[in-house]
Design an enzyme around this catalytic site. Structure first.
Site, PDB file in Angstrom:
ATOM      1  CG  HIS A   1      -0.029   0.183   2.498  1.00 30.02           C
ATOM      2  ND1 HIS A   1       0.628  -0.888   3.087  1.00 30.02           N
ATOM      3  CD2 HIS A   1       0.341   1.280   3.192  1.00 30.02           C
ATOM      4  CE1 HIS A   1       1.349  -0.434   4.107  1.00 30.02           C
ATOM      5  NE2 HIS A   1       1.197   0.884   4.201  1.00 30.02           N
TER       6      HIS A   1
ATOM      7  CG  HIS B   1       7.560   4.953   1.050  1.00 30.24           C
ATOM      8  ND1 HIS B   1       7.235   6.036   1.819  1.00 30.24           N
ATOM      9  CD2 HIS B   1       7.618   3.891   1.890  1.00 30.24           C
ATOM     10  CE1 HIS B   1       7.108   5.653   3.078  1.00 30.24           C
ATOM     11  NE2 HIS B   1       7.330   4.350   3.149  1.00 30.24           N
TER      12      HIS B   1
HETATM   13  P1  2AM Z   1       6.476   2.362   6.095  1.00 25.71           P
HETATM   14  O1  2AM Z   1       5.900   1.428   5.077  1.00 25.71           O
HETATM   15  O2  2AM Z   1       7.429   3.341   5.513  1.00 25.71           O
HETATM   16  O3  2AM Z   1       7.012   1.650   7.296  1.00 25.71           O
HETATM   17  C1  2AM Z   1       1.460   1.237   8.624  1.00 25.71           C
HETATM   18  O4  2AM Z   1       2.409   1.023   9.614  1.00 25.71           O
HETATM   19  C2  2AM Z   1       1.958   2.220   7.603  1.00 25.71           C
HETATM   20  O5  2AM Z   1       2.179   3.496   8.237  1.00 25.71           O
HETATM   21  C3  2AM Z   1       3.267   1.839   6.948  1.00 25.71           C
HETATM   22  O6  2AM Z   1       3.141   2.050   5.563  1.00 25.71           O
HETATM   23  C4  2AM Z   1       4.289   2.775   7.514  1.00 25.71           C
HETATM   24  O7  2AM Z   1       5.244   3.239   6.605  1.00 25.71           O
HETATM   25  C5  2AM Z   1       3.463   3.974   7.900  1.00 25.71           C
HETATM   26  N1  2AM Z   1       4.080   4.732   9.006  1.00 25.71           N
HETATM   27  C6  2AM Z   1       4.474   6.019   8.961  1.00 25.71           C
HETATM   28  N2  2AM Z   1       4.962   6.419  10.140  1.00 25.71           N
HETATM   29  C7  2AM Z   1       4.914   5.352  10.958  1.00 25.71           C
HETATM   30  C8  2AM Z   1       5.301   5.126  12.309  1.00 25.71           C
HETATM   31  N3  2AM Z   1       5.806   6.101  13.075  1.00 25.71           N
HETATM   32  N4  2AM Z   1       5.132   3.902  12.818  1.00 25.71           N
HETATM   33  C9  2AM Z   1       4.618   2.908  12.064  1.00 25.71           C
HETATM   34  N5  2AM Z   1       4.212   3.060  10.787  1.00 25.71           N
HETATM   35  C10 2AM Z   1       4.361   4.272  10.227  1.00 25.71           C
END
Ligand code: 2AM
Length: 176
Positions: free
Chosen positions: A43, A125
């Site tokens: 996603h 991303h």
């Molecule tokens: P990431 O894919 O770059 O880890 C669910 O966890 C989604 O929220 C993920 O896509 C994650 O990005 C994003 N996300 C952004 N900030 C976060 C945080 N502080 N902790 C966990 N997930 C985060």
């Protein structure tokens, strides 16, 4: 303590795009690259809300439902690794204005409602691998996946029996 849920707004990817991404990943990276994200979990996050109460969820859902903007076309044509968060990702080389607008709106609504938002600018991303133990050689992005985005959704991240699943709570259509 009041019950909370770990929530985030995100774009779902079309099934066909997910299939192509998974196939590309399988041919491009060695097995020890990191923990591959399951196809169903691919996603693009718009705004991460953290662990929030049902009351806050309701308020943010109402605000999300008031967003008026058209859909946009997303082109995934870039790949990279962030060593700080230990992830390998793919994403757009140039993010469409509609995507930036949508994410910025959701992020500012979240911030105004007390959900911590990273001070870093939004870097759209799709995470492909987590917990990458070392720098990997990122293959030339020899792909260009393009699709129309006309919806976004609120997801809950549920961690159970060693697995993370994303449950969709609510979905909105993008239209003016
Ligand atoms: P990431 O894919 O770059 O880890 C669910 O966890 C989604 O929220 C993920 O896509 C994650 O990005 C994003 N996300 C952004 N900030 C976060 C945080 N502080 N902790 C966990 N997930 C985060």
């Amino acid at each position: 303590m009041a019950e909370t849920r770990r929530l985030f707004f995100a774009l779902e990817l079309p099934e066909e795009a997910k299939k192509q991404i998974i196939q590309w990943r399988a041919t491009q990276f060695p097995e020890d690259t990191g923990r591959p994200v399951a196809a169903a979990n691919l996603h693009l996050t718009l705004a991460f809300l953290g662990d929030i109460s049902a009351e806050k969820q309701k308020a943010l859902s109402q605000l999300a439902g008031r967003i008026r903007q058209n859909g946009f076309t997303l082109t995934i044509d870039d790949a990279g690794q962030w060593l700080r968060s230990n992830v390998v990702w793919i994403g757009p080389r140039h993010a469409p204005l509609g995507l930036i607008q949508l994410a910025n709106m959701l992020r500012s609504q979240a911030a105004r409602n007390g959900c911590y938002q990273s001070p870093q600018p939004f870097h759209p991303h799709i995470t492909l691998y987590r917990n990458t133990p070392r720098a990997v050689s990122i293959p030339q992005p020899n792909f260009r996946w393009q699709f129309k985005v006309d919806e976004f959704a609120l997801y809950e991240s549920v961690y159970k029996q060693g697995r993370t699943r994303y449950l969709e709570h609510q979905r909105w259509t993008l239209s003016n």
